[in-house]
Design a protein around this motif. Structure first.
Motif, mmCIF file in Angstrom:
data_model
loop_
_atom_site.group_PDB
_atom_site.id
_atom_site.type_symbol
_atom_site.label_atom_id
_atom_site.label_comp_id
_atom_site.label_asym_id
_atom_site.label_seq_id
_atom_site.Cartn_x
_atom_site.Cartn_y
_atom_site.Cartn_z
ATOM 1 N N TRP A 285 0.841 -1.203 0.000
ATOM 2 C CA TRP A 285 0.000 0.000 0.000
ATOM 3 C C TRP A 285 0.874 1.250 0.000
ATOM 4 O O TRP A 285 0.614 2.202 -0.730
ATOM 5 C CB TRP A 285 -0.905 -0.014 1.230
ATOM 6 N N ALA A 286 1.925 1.241 0.817
ATOM 7 C CA ALA A 286 2.811 2.407 0.899
ATOM 8 C C ALA A 286 3.501 2.671 -0.432
ATOM 9 O O ALA A 286 3.634 3.825 -0.867
ATOM 10 C CB ALA A 286 3.849 2.198 2.001
ATOM 11 N N GLN A 287 3.927 1.613 -1.087
ATOM 12 C CA GLN A 287 4.596 1.777 -2.382
ATOM 13 C C GLN A 287 3.632 2.288 -3.442
ATOM 14 O O GLN A 287 4.036 2.981 -4.381
ATOM 15 C CB GLN A 287 5.219 0.443 -2.803
ATOM 16 N N ALA A 288 2.358 1.993 -3.293
ATOM 17 C CA ALA A 288 1.352 2.458 -4.246
ATOM 18 C C ALA A 288 0.885 3.880 -3.948
ATOM 19 O O ALA A 288 0.210 4.504 -4.783
ATOM 20 C CB ALA A 288 0.154 1.507 -4.242
ATOM 21 N N ASN A 289 1.246 4.407 -2.764
ATOM 22 C CA ASN A 289 0.835 5.757 -2.360
ATOM 23 C C ASN A 289 2.033 6.576 -1.882
ATOM 24 O O ASN A 289 2.051 7.067 -0.742
ATOM 25 C CB ASN A 289 -0.213 5.670 -1.245
ATOM 26 N N PRO A 290 3.047 6.733 -2.728
ATOM 27 C CA PRO A 290 4.291 7.374 -2.283
ATOM 28 C C PRO A 290 4.162 8.865 -1.985
ATOM 29 O O PRO A 290 5.016 9.432 -1.300
ATOM 30 C CB PRO A 290 5.240 7.133 -3.458
ATOM 31 N N ASP A 291 3.133 9.510 -2.490
ATOM 32 C CA ASP A 291 3.014 10.961 -2.329
ATOM 33 C C ASP A 291 2.252 11.375 -1.072
ATOM 34 O O ASP A 291 2.149 12.567 -0.771
ATOM 35 C CB ASP A 291 2.321 11.566 -3.560
ATOM 36 N N ILE A 292 1.718 10.413 -0.354
ATOM 37 C CA ILE A 292 0.969 10.720 0.864
ATOM 38 C C ILE A 292 1.920 10.605 2.050
ATOM 39 O O ILE A 292 2.420 9.527 2.359
ATOM 40 C CB ILE A 292 -0.235 9.779 1.033
ATOM 41 N N VAL A 293 2.171 11.723 2.720
ATOM 42 C CA VAL A 293 3.154 11.765 3.806
ATOM 43 C C VAL A 293 2.483 11.408 5.129
ATOM 44 O O VAL A 293 1.475 12.024 5.511
ATOM 45 C CB VAL A 293 3.792 13.165 3.910
ATOM 46 N N PRO A 294 3.018 10.423 5.857
ATOM 47 C CA PRO A 294 2.388 10.055 7.123
ATOM 48 C C PRO A 294 2.560 11.131 8.184
ATOM 49 O O PRO A 294 3.515 11.920 8.132
ATOM 50 C CB PRO A 294 3.132 8.780 7.527
ATOM 51 N N PRO A 295 1.689 11.170 9.167
ATOM 52 C CA PRO A 295 1.866 12.085 10.303
ATOM 53 C C PRO A 295 3.121 11.701 11.091
ATOM 54 O O PRO A 295 3.700 10.625 10.890
ATOM 55 C CB PRO A 295 0.603 11.870 11.143
#
Length: 355
Positions: A285-295
Motif C-alpha cells: 500500500w505504501a509503495q502504491a501511495n508514495p506521495d501521501i506523507v504520514p503524520p
C-alpha cells in the motif's frame, strides 16, 4: 577491557529489545544463557514497565538491558493527519470498519516521562539503552549515578559522537540492514544508510567508547565478523523473533519463512518513522501511495495499529508491523538458550577456522 565482562556478561551477544516482541521470559532465557537479554519498554507507561522489569528480575539474577524511546514529541498537523486517514479508509473499509476519527500520541518519549525515570531509579536495571535520540543531561546523570550502564543507538558518526559527548557508555552501531525502527535522531534529514560493517569500522576508528554492531547479524559467522572489526559485541533482533519465548504471533512467525522475508522493506508508513519490515500488504500500500506523507511518529502508528487490529480480527495479518532485518530468511525457530548455544558454537568454529 570488554565492557560486557566488566558487568558480568560472558558472551559477546546482545538480544535486541524489540518492543512488542521481546518478553521478560525471552530476556531472562538469554541472560541466563550467558548473553545479554533485553526488553523494550518504550511502548509502556511506568507502571507497565515496572511490571515487566520486576518479572524479569524474578526470572534471572543476571544483568539485562532495558530500552527506552527518546523521540521528539510529534507536531500535530490536522490536515496531514486527515489526508492520511482518508487514504487509509479503503483499507479499513475492506474489513468493514472505519478508521479512527483522530490520531493519538500513543507513546511518550522518555524525555517527557519523569515517572519512567523515577521507576528506573528504583529498580536500577544494570543496563539502560536509548533509541531515536538521547535523554536530557539530567536524566543521563541520574541513571549513571544509580549505577546504570548506558547504551544508545547511532546510525551515523554525528549521532555517535553526540552520544559519546553526552556521557553514554557504549554505542550501538545500527546498520541499514537492521530490522525494526531506524534509530535516526532526526528523521526529517537524509539518512546516510550506512551498512553494519562500514558503520562499525567508522565508529571504532573515531570513538573512545565501546562499539556494538547491529544489523543483519543472524549467526556465529556474523558475530565473528563484527568482533574481528573491533566491535565488543553483536546485537541481534530478528534472530530471536522465532524463539518460542518471544511474543510474535503465529502470522509473524509464518511470514518469517515466506516470500516477504527475502524482500524486507524500509517504510515510514506503518508508524511515521522509517522501519524495516517483512514485505506485506502494508508495504505494498505504501509503495502504491508514495506521495501521501504520514503524520509524525507515533501519531501514524495509532492508525497503523488500528488497521492491523481490524485486519487481524478478520483473519488477515497483512497490515501487521512485522519488523525484520535483511537476514530474516536465516531465522531459526529454537528456544533462546539453544539459540545462544548454537551461536556460541558457530562463533567458536569460525574463530578456529581463522575466517
Amino acid at each position: 577491557m570488554n565492557f560486557l565482562k566488566d558487568i558480568g556478561i560472558a558472551l559477546p551477544i546482545i538480544q535486541a529489545p524489540m518492543a512488542g516482541v521481546s518478553t521478560p521470559e525471552l530476556a531472562a532465557a538469554v541472560s541466563n544463557a550467558g548473553a545479554l537479554g533485553s526488553i523494550g519498554i518504550g511502548a509502556a507507561d511506568a507502571a507497565g514497565a515496572h511490571k515487566m522489569i520486576t518479572e524479569l528480575q524474578g526470572r534471572t539474577d543476571a544483568p539485562f538491558n532495558v530500552n527506552l524511546f527518546v523521540h521528539a514529541s510529534p507536531i500535530a498537523d490536522r490536515v496531514r493527519e486527515r489526508r492520511w486517514l482518508d487514504a487509509l479508509t479503503p483499507a479499513f473499509e475492506g474489513f468493514n470498519v472505519q478508521p479512527p476519527e483522530h490520531l493519538r500520541t500513543i507513546y511518550t518519549s522518555f524525555n517527557e516521562d519523569d515517572d519512567m525515570l523515577a521507576m528506573l531509579l528504583r529498580t536500577r536495571p544494570a543496563i539502560v539503552s536509548f533509541h531515536f535520540g538521547l535523554p536530557r543531561a539530567a536524566k543521563i546523570s541520574a541513571l549513571k549515578n544509580a549505577g546504570c550502564y548506558l547504551l544508545a543507538s547511532a546510525t551515523c558518526l554525528e549521532e555517535a559522537e553526540a552520544a559519546q559527548s553526552a556521557g553514554i557508555n557504549a554505542i550501538i552501531a545500527q546498520g541499514y540492514e537492521a530490522g525494526g525502527h531506524r534509530g535516526v535522531f532526526n528523521p526529517s534529514i537524509p539518512d546516510a544508510e550506512l551498512g553494519t560493517f562500514a558503520l562499525t569500522q567508522l565508529l571504532i576508528s573515531r570513538l573512545s567508547v565501546p562499539v556494538i554492531s547491529a544489523g543483519g547479524l543472524m549467526d556465529g559467522r556474523g558475530i565473528a565478523a563484527v568482533l574481528a572489526l573491533g566491535a565488543q559485541a553483536a546485537q541481534m533482533g530478528t534472530a530471536f523473533v522465532a524463539c518460542p519465548e518471544s511474543s510474535a504471533d503465529a502470522a509473524y512467525r509464518k511470514a518469517l519463512t515466506g516470500r516477504g522475508a527475502y524482500h524486507t522493506v524500509m517504510t515510514d508508513a506503518v508508524s511515521g518513522r522509517p522501519a524495516r519490515c517483512l514485505a506485506n500488504r502494508f508495504t505494498e500500500w505504501a509503495q502504491a501511495n508514495p506521495d501521501i506523507v504520514p503524520p509524525d511518529y507515533p501519531l501514524a502508528y495509532d492508525a497503523g495499529k488500528a488497521l492491523h487490529g481490524a485486519g487481524k480480527a478478520a483473519g488477515d495479518s497483512g497490515f501487521g508491523a512485522q519488523w525484520a532485518g535483511q537476514g530474516a530468511p536465516l531465522a531459526r525457530s529454537l528456544p533462546a538458550a539453544e539459540l545462544i548455544e548454537k551461536l556460541t558454537l558457530e562463533l567458536e568454529e569460525t574463530r578456529l577456522k581463522g575466517v
